[in-house]
Scaffold this motif. Structure first.
Motif, PDB file in Angstrom:
ATOM      1  N   GLY A 343       0.806  -1.215   0.000  1.00 43.51           N
ATOM      2  CA  GLY A 343       0.000   0.000   0.000  1.00 43.51           C
ATOM      3  C   GLY A 343       0.834   1.256   0.000  1.00 43.51           C
ATOM      4  N   TYR A 344       2.090   1.133   0.445  1.00 40.97           N
ATOM      5  CA  TYR A 344       2.982   2.283   0.558  1.00 40.97           C
ATOM      6  C   TYR A 344       3.864   2.447  -0.674  1.00 40.97           C
ATOM      7  CZ  TYR A 344       5.290   5.776   3.509  1.00 40.97           C
ATOM      8  OH  TYR A 344       5.768   6.962   4.052  1.00 40.97           O
ATOM      9  N   ILE A 345       3.677   1.583  -1.666  1.00 38.15           N
ATOM     10  CA  ILE A 345       4.475   1.605  -2.879  1.00 38.15           C
ATOM     11  C   ILE A 345       3.696   2.315  -3.991  1.00 38.15           C
ATOM     12  CG2 ILE A 345       5.631   0.171  -4.627  1.00 38.15           C
ATOM     13  CD1 ILE A 345       6.919   0.082  -1.852  1.00 38.15           C
ATOM     14  N   GLU A 346       4.348   3.246  -4.667  1.00 34.36           N
ATOM     15  CA  GLU A 346       3.669   4.032  -5.697  1.00 34.36           C
ATOM     16  C   GLU A 346       3.213   3.203  -6.889  1.00 34.36           C
ATOM     17  OE1 GLU A 346       2.637   7.062  -5.742  1.00 34.36           O
ATOM     18  OE2 GLU A 346       3.579   7.949  -3.982  1.00 34.36           O
ATOM     19  N   ASP A 347       3.794   2.022  -7.093  1.00 32.55           N
ATOM     20  CA  ASP A 347       3.360   1.167  -8.203  1.00 32.55           C
ATOM     21  C   ASP A 347       1.963   0.599  -7.980  1.00 32.55           C
ATOM     22  OD1 ASP A 347       5.749   1.608  -9.442  1.00 32.55           O
ATOM     23  OD2 ASP A 347       6.674  -0.258  -8.773  1.00 32.55           O
ATOM     24  N   TYR A 348       1.481   0.645  -6.764  1.00 30.93           N
ATOM     25  CA  TYR A 348       0.130   0.195  -6.443  1.00 30.93           C
ATOM     26  C   TYR A 348      -0.772   1.428  -6.310  1.00 30.93           C
ATOM     27  CZ  TYR A 348       1.779  -4.576  -5.631  1.00 30.93           C
ATOM     28  OH  TYR A 348       2.302  -5.832  -5.797  1.00 30.93           O
ATOM     29  N   PRO A 349      -2.047   1.304  -6.651  1.00 31.79           N
ATOM     30  CA  PRO A 349      -2.908   2.493  -6.746  1.00 31.79           C
ATOM     31  C   PRO A 349      -3.279   3.132  -5.419  1.00 31.79           C
ATOM     32  CG  PRO A 349      -4.174   0.502  -7.178  1.00 31.79           C
ATOM     33  CD  PRO A 349      -2.734   0.089  -7.121  1.00 31.79           C
ATOM     34  N   MET A 350      -3.122   2.412  -4.303  1.00 32.31           N
ATOM     35  CA  MET A 350      -3.621   2.961  -3.038  1.00 32.31           C
ATOM     36  C   MET A 350      -2.847   4.190  -2.573  1.00 32.31           C
ATOM     37  SD  MET A 350      -6.390   1.588  -2.212  1.00 32.31           S
ATOM     38  CE  MET A 350      -6.403   2.777  -0.910  1.00 32.31           C
ATOM     39  N   ALA A 351      -1.556   4.261  -2.877  1.00 35.24           N
ATOM     40  CA  ALA A 351      -0.769   5.419  -2.436  1.00 35.24           C
ATOM     41  C   ALA A 351      -1.331   6.704  -3.034  1.00 35.24           C
ATOM     42  CB  ALA A 351       0.697   5.239  -2.823  1.00 35.24           C
ATOM     43  N   ARG A 352      -1.638   6.652  -4.331  1.00 34.20           N
ATOM     44  CA  ARG A 352      -2.211   7.844  -4.981  1.00 34.20           C
ATOM     45  C   ARG A 352      -3.599   8.140  -4.442  1.00 34.20           C
ATOM     46  NH1 ARG A 352      -2.767   7.257 -11.159  1.00 34.20           N
ATOM     47  NH2 ARG A 352      -0.484   7.211 -11.022  1.00 34.20           N
ATOM     48  N   MET A 353      -4.417   7.106  -4.264  1.00 37.67           N
ATOM     49  CA  MET A 353      -5.762   7.313  -3.711  1.00 37.67           C
ATOM     50  C   MET A 353      -5.696   7.980  -2.345  1.00 37.67           C
ATOM     51  SD  MET A 353      -8.260   4.089  -4.511  1.00 37.67           S
ATOM     52  CE  MET A 353      -7.519   2.853  -5.551  1.00 37.67           C
ATOM     53  N   PHE A 354      -4.738   7.518  -1.539  1.00 33.55           N
ATOM     54  CA  PHE A 354      -4.587   8.051  -0.187  1.00 33.55           C
ATOM     55  C   PHE A 354      -4.240   9.530  -0.229  1.00 33.55           C
ATOM     56  CE2 PHE A 354      -1.886   8.798   3.596  1.00 33.55           C
ATOM     57  CZ  PHE A 354      -2.772   8.420   4.591  1.00 33.55           C
ATOM     58  N   ARG A 355      -3.282   9.906  -1.106  1.00 34.75           N
ATOM     59  CA  ARG A 355      -2.881  11.309  -1.205  1.00 34.75           C
ATOM     60  C   ARG A 355      -3.996  12.172  -1.781  1.00 34.75           C
ATOM     61  NH1 ARG A 355       0.378  11.651  -4.961  1.00 34.75           N
ATOM     62  NH2 ARG A 355       1.004   9.515  -5.463  1.00 34.75           N
ATOM     63  N   ASP A 356      -4.626  11.670  -2.838  1.00 32.24           N
ATOM     64  CA  ASP A 356      -5.680  12.456  -3.481  1.00 32.24           C
ATOM     65  C   ASP A 356      -6.878  12.673  -2.561  1.00 32.24           C
ATOM     66  OD1 ASP A 356      -4.149  12.613  -5.751  1.00 32.24           O
ATOM     67  OD2 ASP A 356      -5.363  11.233  -6.951  1.00 32.24           O
ATOM     68  N   SER A 357      -7.195  11.670  -1.762  1.00 26.58           N
ATOM     69  CA  SER A 357      -8.379  11.751  -0.906  1.00 26.58           C
ATOM     70  C   SER A 357      -8.242  12.833   0.161  1.00 26.58           C
ATOM     71  CB  SER A 357      -8.635  10.399  -0.243  1.00 26.58           C
ATOM     72  OG  SER A 357      -9.836  10.424   0.491  1.00 26.58           O
ATOM     73  N   ARG A 358      -7.012  13.138   0.542  1.00 27.23           N
ATOM     74  CA  ARG A 358      -6.800  14.058   1.675  1.00 27.23           C
ATOM     75  C   ARG A 358      -7.310  15.468   1.402  1.00 27.23           C
ATOM     76  NH1 ARG A 358      -7.539  16.191   5.290  1.00 27.23           N
ATOM     77  NH2 ARG A 358      -6.392  16.522   7.233  1.00 27.23           N
ATOM     78  N   LEU A 359      -7.436  15.827   0.122  1.00 21.47           N
ATOM     79  CA  LEU A 359      -7.938  17.166  -0.186  1.00 21.47           C
ATOM     80  C   LEU A 359      -9.431  17.304   0.120  1.00 21.47           C
ATOM     81  CD1 LEU A 359      -7.175  19.939  -1.304  1.00 21.47           C
ATOM     82  CD2 LEU A 359      -7.894  19.144  -3.549  1.00 21.47           C
ATOM     83  N   GLY A 360     -10.137  16.167   0.164  1.00 20.47           N
ATOM     84  CA  GLY A 360     -11.586  16.213   0.335  1.00 20.47           C
ATOM     85  C   GLY A 360     -12.071  17.070   1.492  1.00 20.47           C
ATOM     86  N   PRO A 361     -11.533  16.871   2.708  1.00 20.21           N
ATOM     87  CA  PRO A 361     -12.004  17.666   3.841  1.00 20.21           C
ATOM     88  C   PRO A 361     -11.442  19.095   3.879  1.00 20.21           C
ATOM     89  CG  PRO A 361     -11.177  15.514   4.545  1.00 20.21           C
ATOM     90  CD  PRO A 361     -10.708  15.739   3.145  1.00 20.21           C
ATOM     91  N   ILE A 362     -10.669  19.475   2.843  1.00 24.16           N
ATOM     92  CA  ILE A 362     -10.062  20.815   2.808  1.00 24.16           C
ATOM     93  C   ILE A 362     -10.686  21.677   1.718  1.00 24.16           C
ATOM     94  CG2 ILE A 362      -7.913  22.100   2.449  1.00 24.16           C
ATOM     95  CD1 ILE A 362      -6.404  19.612   3.486  1.00 24.16           C
ATOM     96  N   GLY A 363     -10.650  21.189   0.466  1.00 21.79           N
ATOM     97  CA  GLY A 363     -11.121  21.989  -0.660  1.00 21.79           C
ATOM     98  C   GLY A 363     -12.620  22.212  -0.643  1.00 21.79           C
ATOM     99  N   GLY A 364     -13.044  23.353  -1.197  1.00 21.83           N
ATOM    100  CA  GLY A 364     -14.469  23.652  -1.275  1.00 21.83           C
ATOM    101  C   GLY A 364     -15.112  23.942   0.064  1.00 21.83           C
ATOM    102  N   GLY A 365     -14.311  24.349   1.033  1.00 25.10           N
ATOM    103  CA  GLY A 365     -14.792  24.577   2.397  1.00 25.10           C
ATOM    104  C   GLY A 365     -14.298  23.499   3.323  1.00 25.10           C
ATOM    105  N   THR A 366     -13.471  23.854   4.294  1.00 24.77           N
ATOM    106  CA  THR A 366     -12.937  22.856   5.219  1.00 24.77           C
ATOM    107  C   THR A 366     -14.047  22.256   6.071  1.00 24.77           C
ATOM    108  OG1 THR A 366     -12.543  24.459   6.989  1.00 24.77           O
ATOM    109  CG2 THR A 366     -10.762  24.142   5.371  1.00 24.77           C
ATOM    110  N   SER A 367     -13.769  21.092   6.640  1.00 26.85           N
ATOM    111  CA  SER A 367     -14.764  20.457   7.512  1.00 26.85           C
ATOM    112  C   SER A 367     -15.147  21.371   8.663  1.00 26.85           C
ATOM    113  CB  SER A 367     -14.215  19.130   8.056  1.00 26.85           C
ATOM    114  OG  SER A 367     -14.094  18.179   7.022  1.00 26.85           O
ATOM    115  N   GLU A 368     -14.181  22.139   9.158  1.00 27.70           N
ATOM    116  CA  GLU A 368     -14.455  23.040  10.287  1.00 27.70           C
ATOM    117  C   GLU A 368     -15.439  24.135   9.891  1.00 27.70           C
ATOM    118  OE1 GLU A 368     -10.980  20.678  10.974  1.00 27.70           O
ATOM    119  OE2 GLU A 368     -11.455  22.002   9.289  1.00 27.70           O
ATOM    120  N   ILE A 369     -15.232  24.704   8.690  1.00 28.58           N
ATOM    121  CA  ILE A 369     -16.154  25.721   8.187  1.00 28.58           C
ATOM    122  C   ILE A 369     -17.540  25.128   7.967  1.00 28.58           C
ATOM    123  CG2 ILE A 369     -16.713  27.075   6.122  1.00 28.58           C
ATOM    124  CD1 ILE A 369     -14.761  28.550   7.819  1.00 28.58           C
TER     125      ILE A 369
END
Length: 389
Positions: A343-369
């Protein structure tokens, strides 16, 4: 497939779109992720297929379809496993083009909306500034009338499609003393003299170009003002509900794809003579993720149903983004764990999914807002109504 919301025509559209993405997009994703540049040919292909015009009136080259076609478009984009590519597409179609669809006049639609439907012009939305994101009323960018033009000065940041895009739906203050009633919206060509773009180096969403835009005495024709002066804040608030619902749908689709991949891996990976999907600790953790994903998915479909009927779903769309993006982050974390070291190897898709997903609670209004917006609605009894013309 949920027959309550999706018809046979919807299903055929999904199959056609999935086939298109498999043939025309997925083979290029790794290159676009590495270079941070989406090649221009794909925009034209999306336009030729009508994918940018799902929500646009037929008079301007669109298809005028219901919102569940948009749901399918967003869900299938998440399956290419590039949050950046998906964001570039939906930011064009559902951030920039939403304002053109709803607020542009006929001449503006001919000049910008129809080319956007065809993939000939790429749009972005310029609201967030370096000094504040969700505090829209506190923006500092100004637009001063000078004869038949406006002179724009200021800056915007975190602008998806801001580097390689053709135009920006830009919010600026035409009357700085009037607070949120002094904000107006302009269509600004990004090749105008005085516009400069700096590309931001992001943790995820690597394929998309995200910019900080600077406007130095940029002259914009007065005919590029959308609506009239002072209507910008109303336009922005109205569009926020759709933007947040889009991000909620993206999140449940991203989580669903991560779970599918993890389940396939777990069925094939063996330890101590049996597949790891037979270990109770892992099975139950995956079930928790699936249940959370499905709850968000069904909730989001219900909100789309309401919006499709014309309801003003500020509370529901805000809850959608808040809960779905936080759920998707947890699912991505757990699914990466299921893969162990792989899961920690870039050749597998989960590493990218993990990084990309992190923007969700930030962009378009943070969870706090978002929590504060919901608190104002349910505790302070604040009412949000559809803006009147």
């Amino acid at each position: 497939m949920q027959s309550m919301y999706f018809t046979e025509e919807h299903q055929l559209f999904r199959e056609s779109l999935r086939d298109f993405l498999s043939k025309e997009v997925i083979p290029h994703i790794d290159k676009w992720e590495a270079t941070g540049t989406i090649e221009s040919f794909i925009w034209k292909k999306f336009g030729e297929m009508g994918y940018f015009g799902l929500a646009t009136d037929e008079a301007y080259g669109g298809l005028g379809l219901d919102l569940f076609y948009t749901v399918i478009f967003l869900e299938e984009l998440q399956r290419v496993n590039s949050g950046g590519f998906a964001a570039a597409m939906w930011a064009h179609a559902y951030l920039a083009m939403t304002h053109l669809n709803k607020n542009a006049n006929h001449e503006q639609k001919l000049a910008y909306l129809t080319p956007s439907v065809n993939g000939e012009k790429i749009g972005c939305l310029g609201v967030t500034e370096p000094f504040g994101g969700s505090d829209v009323a506190g923006m500092r960018t100004t637009a001063v009338r000078d004869g038949d033009e406006y002179i724009i000065n200021g800056s915007k940041t975190f602008i998806t499609n801001g580097v390689y895009g053709d135009y920006c739906i830009l919010a600026a203050k035409t009357d700085p003393s009037a607070g949120n009633k002094g904000i107006s919206i302009f269509i600004v060509d990004l090749d105008s003299k005085g516009v400069s773009a700096s590309k931001l180096n992001k943790l995820g969403w690597r394929a998309s170009d995200t910019a900080e835009l600077a406007f130095d005495n940029v002259r914009v024709p007065a005919s590029n003002l959308m609506g009239c002066e002072g209507k910008g804040f109303t336009f922005i608030m109205e569009a926020f509900a759709l933007e947040r619902l889009v991000m909620g749908i993206n999140a449940h689709a991203r989580a669903e794809y991560a779970l599918e991949y993890a389940m396939q891996y777990m069925s094939e990976r063996e330890t101590f003579g049996k597949p790891i999907n037979q270990y109770q600790a892992l099975r139950h953790r995956l079930v928790d993720g699936h249940a959370s994903m499905d709850l968000c998915k069904q909730y989001n479909y219900g909100v789309v149903y309401k919006m499709n009927k014309g309801e003003y779903v500020v509370r529901e769309a805000t809850i959608s983004k808040l809960k779905s993006t936080e759920m998707a982050d947890k699912v991505a974390y757990d699914c990466l764990q299921f893969l162990g070291g792989y899961g920690y190897i870039e050749d597998y898709p989960m590493a990218r999914m993990f990084r990309d997903s992190r923007l969700g609670p930030i962009g378009g209004g943070t969870s706090e807002i978002l929590k504060e917006i919901i608190a104002k609605i349910i505790i302070d009894k604040k009412e949000y109504r559809l803006p009147k013309d």
